[in-house]
Design a protein around this motif. Structure first.
Motif, PDB file in Angstrom:
ATOM      1  N   ILE A 167       0.787  -1.364   0.125  1.00 27.75           N
ATOM      2  CA  ILE A 167       0.029  -0.165   0.014  1.00 27.75           C
ATOM      3  C   ILE A 167       0.943   1.135  -0.173  1.00 27.75           C
ATOM      4  CG2 ILE A 167      -1.857   1.257   1.184  1.00 27.75           C
ATOM      5  CD1 ILE A 167      -2.706  -1.503   2.468  1.00 27.75           C
ATOM      6  N   ALA A 168       0.710   2.104  -0.650  1.00 26.86           N
ATOM      7  CA  ALA A 168       1.244   3.332  -0.781  1.00 26.86           C
ATOM      8  C   ALA A 168       0.296   4.774  -0.574  1.00 26.86           C
ATOM      9  CB  ALA A 168       1.881   3.424  -1.982  1.00 26.86           C
ATOM     10  N   PHE A 169       0.932   5.760  -0.173  1.00 26.76           N
ATOM     11  CA  PHE A 169       0.187   6.979   0.245  1.00 26.76           C
ATOM     12  C   PHE A 169       0.951   8.216  -0.730  1.00 26.76           C
ATOM     13  CE2 PHE A 169       0.210   4.027   3.717  1.00 26.76           C
ATOM     14  CZ  PHE A 169      -1.182   4.166   3.818  1.00 26.76           C
ATOM     15  N   TYR A 178      -0.383  21.654   8.726  1.00 26.57           N
ATOM     16  CA  TYR A 178      -1.528  21.967   9.472  1.00 26.57           C
ATOM     17  C   TYR A 178      -2.800  21.262   8.686  1.00 26.57           C
ATOM     18  CZ  TYR A 178       0.950  25.279  11.801  1.00 26.57           C
ATOM     19  OH  TYR A 178       2.310  25.888  12.545  1.00 26.57           O
ATOM     20  N   TRP A 179      -2.570  20.640   7.526  1.00 29.84           N
ATOM     21  CA  TRP A 179      -3.663  20.052   6.684  1.00 29.84           C
ATOM     22  C   TRP A 179      -3.047  18.853   5.868  1.00 29.84           C
ATOM     23  CZ3 TRP A 179      -4.796  20.180   1.083  1.00 29.84           C
ATOM     24  CH2 TRP A 179      -5.836  19.574   0.660  1.00 29.84           C
ATOM     25  N   LEU A 180      -3.076  17.896   6.412  1.00 30.40           N
ATOM     26  CA  LEU A 180      -2.443  16.538   5.823  1.00 30.40           C
ATOM     27  C   LEU A 180      -3.477  15.880   4.697  1.00 30.40           C
ATOM     28  CD1 LEU A 180      -0.483  14.514   5.310  1.00 30.40           C
ATOM     29  CD2 LEU A 180      -0.966  13.477   7.532  1.00 30.40           C
ATOM     30  N   SER A 181      -3.311  16.059   3.530  1.00 29.88           N
ATOM     31  CA  SER A 181      -4.451  15.296   2.621  1.00 29.88           C
ATOM     32  C   SER A 181      -3.536  14.387   1.675  1.00 29.88           C
ATOM     33  CB  SER A 181      -4.827  16.364   1.869  1.00 29.88           C
ATOM     34  OG  SER A 181      -5.957  15.769   0.792  1.00 29.88           O
ATOM     35  N   PHE A 182      -3.913  12.904   1.515  1.00 30.34           N
ATOM     36  CA  PHE A 182      -3.208  12.031   0.887  1.00 30.34           C
ATOM     37  C   PHE A 182      -4.184  11.072   0.108  1.00 30.34           C
ATOM     38  CE2 PHE A 182      -3.625  11.035   5.235  1.00 30.34           C
ATOM     39  CZ  PHE A 182      -4.155   9.557   5.248  1.00 30.34           C
ATOM     40  N   THR A 183      -3.704  10.429  -1.024  1.00 24.75           N
ATOM     41  CA  THR A 183      -4.430   9.303  -1.838  1.00 24.75           C
ATOM     42  C   THR A 183      -3.833   8.058  -1.356  1.00 24.75           C
ATOM     43  OG1 THR A 183      -4.836  11.195  -3.522  1.00 24.75           O
ATOM     44  CG2 THR A 183      -5.269   8.551  -3.989  1.00 24.75           C
ATOM     45  N   VAL A 184      -4.699   7.239  -1.221  1.00 23.14           N
ATOM     46  CA  VAL A 184      -4.436   5.863  -0.733  1.00 23.14           C
ATOM     47  C   VAL A 184      -4.093   5.079  -2.179  1.00 23.14           C
ATOM     48  CG1 VAL A 184      -4.764   3.471   0.460  1.00 23.14           C
ATOM     49  CG2 VAL A 184      -5.605   5.977   1.424  1.00 23.14           C
ATOM     50  N   ALA A 250       4.300   5.042   8.072  1.00 23.17           N
ATOM     51  CA  ALA A 250       3.566   5.084   6.849  1.00 23.17           C
ATOM     52  C   ALA A 250       3.887   6.410   6.146  1.00 23.17           C
ATOM     53  CB  ALA A 250       2.098   4.729   6.385  1.00 23.17           C
ATOM     54  N   ILE A 251       3.813   7.591   7.075  1.00 17.00           N
ATOM     55  CA  ILE A 251       3.963   8.965   6.255  1.00 17.00           C
ATOM     56  C   ILE A 251       4.824   9.499   7.696  1.00 17.00           C
ATOM     57  CG2 ILE A 251       3.083  11.179   6.111  1.00 17.00           C
ATOM     58  CD1 ILE A 251       0.238   9.863   5.623  1.00 17.00           C
ATOM     59  N   GLN A 256       6.623  15.163   2.490  1.00 14.69           N
ATOM     60  CA  GLN A 256       6.819  16.377   1.229  1.00 14.69           C
ATOM     61  C   GLN A 256       5.455  16.232   0.499  1.00 14.69           C
ATOM     62  OE1 GLN A 256       9.536  18.498   0.851  1.00 14.69           O
ATOM     63  NE2 GLN A 256      10.153  17.482   2.917  1.00 14.69           N
ATOM     64  N   PRO A 257       4.875  17.525   0.334  1.00 19.75           N
ATOM     65  CA  PRO A 257       3.639  17.447  -0.826  1.00 19.75           C
ATOM     66  C   PRO A 257       4.140  16.790  -2.194  1.00 19.75           C
ATOM     67  CG  PRO A 257       4.289  19.508   0.451  1.00 19.75           C
ATOM     68  CD  PRO A 257       5.280  18.918   0.742  1.00 19.75           C
ATOM     69  N   GLY A 258       3.465  16.080  -2.788  1.00 22.30           N
ATOM     70  CA  GLY A 258       3.632  15.373  -3.734  1.00 22.30           C
ATOM     71  C   GLY A 258       4.289  14.074  -3.723  1.00 22.30           C
ATOM     72  N   ALA A 259       4.955  13.730  -2.593  1.00 21.28           N
ATOM     73  CA  ALA A 259       5.711  12.597  -2.357  1.00 21.28           C
ATOM     74  C   ALA A 259       4.750  11.399  -2.551  1.00 21.28           C
ATOM     75  CB  ALA A 259       6.728  12.780  -1.408  1.00 21.28           C
ATOM     76  N   LEU A 260       5.335  10.307  -2.750  1.00 21.51           N
ATOM     77  CA  LEU A 260       4.816   8.874  -2.705  1.00 21.51           C
ATOM     78  C   LEU A 260       5.556   8.161  -1.582  1.00 21.51           C
ATOM     79  CD1 LEU A 260       2.676   6.820  -3.789  1.00 21.51           C
ATOM     80  CD2 LEU A 260       4.353   6.038  -5.387  1.00 21.51           C
ATOM     81  N   TYR A 261       4.776   7.814  -0.693  1.00 21.81           N
ATOM     82  CA  TYR A 261       5.413   6.884   0.206  1.00 21.81           C
ATOM     83  C   TYR A 261       5.009   5.412   0.479  1.00 21.81           C
ATOM     84  CZ  TYR A 261       6.977  11.341   2.000  1.00 21.81           C
ATOM     85  OH  TYR A 261       7.476  12.780   1.995  1.00 21.81           O
TER      86      TYR A 261
END
Length: 269
Positions: A167-169, A178-184, A250-251, A256-261
């Motif tokens: 699984i990646a984020f 102050y605002w964490l947004s990510f796609t699974v 996982a994060i 970094q904004p735009g990074a894939l983890y």
């Protein structure tokens, strides 16, 4: 295998009607939400005749070709897309026209099909990418199949498999302290998501629920006025059957904004 990781391990996908749990007991595919029998459905196709249709579409996966998802994808109508919580579902599909390949094609739901002859109805419907409809045809006969346009198909829900991919984020470009947004992304097994929770590593606190934003995107808004202090564990619960997995660390702290983890866990059932 860690106890908080995968609870059930599949020995097979479609060819086996049952699987083996870690304690040696068996369960049927249907008990975990997957289809044993084929179901009748309808479909269309769209986009590049040999491409991925749309790059990510309403699920937010962005580029698909060359990734573990690949170009054999489909947009699902509302009964399948489910407001974005259906993103990532995997199906096997096939058709019975003279130009159809008798072997099923594996697809992933990556977009919403909001209208049209079939998608506007309340019955499950698919809008295949060009790559998917090409794979459903016999070699050299994809042009013949594509001319039909409106299709009666058979489909079944199956576990997702991503070889050598956990699984990646993907952190959004607009994310901040102050605002964490990510796609699974690349969720195996059920593929879809009911809930996402997050917890600071090393804290004694419980997991904090994230808010479903859109598609496969989830967010955590900071109401304390203090910057987020990671790294973070992420808990994902599948919509299909309620199974959960925890991606530890996982994060990272300084995400970094735009990074894939990439995480160290994957659903296996």
């Amino acid at each position: 295998m860690a106890p908080l990781q995968v609870a059930l391990l599949f020995l097979g996908l479609v060819v086996l009607p049952a699987a083996l749990a870690t304690d040696g007991t068996t369960f049927s595919m249907s008990e975990n939400g997957y289809n044993v029998d084929w179901m009748a459905g309808h479909a269309t196709w769209y986009g590049d005749p040999y491409g991925e249709g749309s790059s990510g579409g309403a699920c937010g996966y962005t580029q698909l070709t060359g990734t573990p998802i690949g170009s054999k994808i489909a947009a699902g109508n509302n009964p399948i897309f489910q407001g974005g919580k259906g993103c990532g579902q995997c199906y096997e599909v096939k058709c019975n026209y003279p130009s159809c390949n008798p072997e099923p094609t594996r697809i992933v739901i990556t977009d919403l099909c909001p209208g049209g002859t079939y998608c506007s109805t309340g019955n499950p419907a698919f809008d295949f990418s060009g790559a998917a409809i090409t794979a459903m045809a016999l070699p050299g006969r994809d042009g013949e199949l594509k001319k039909i346009g409106l299709y009666d198909i058979q489909y079944k829900r199956v576990p997702c498999e991503y070889q050598n991919q956990n699984i990646a984020f993907k952190v959004d470009f607009g994310a901040s302290a102050y605002w964490l947004s990510f796609t699974v992304k690349y969720l195996g097994g059920p593929g879809d998501i009911e809930s996402v929770e997050i917890r600071q590593v090393g804290s004694n606190g419980s997991f904090q629920p994230c808010q479903h934003s859109w598609g496969a995107n989830w967010m955590l808004i900071n109401y304390t006025g203090q910057p987020f202090d990671g790294p973070y564990d992420v808990k994902i619960t599948a919509k299909l059957n309620g199974h959960s997995v925890i991606a530890y660390r996982a994060i990272p702290k300084w995400f970094q904004p735009g990074a894939l983890y990439n995480s160290n866990v994957q659903f296996k059932y």
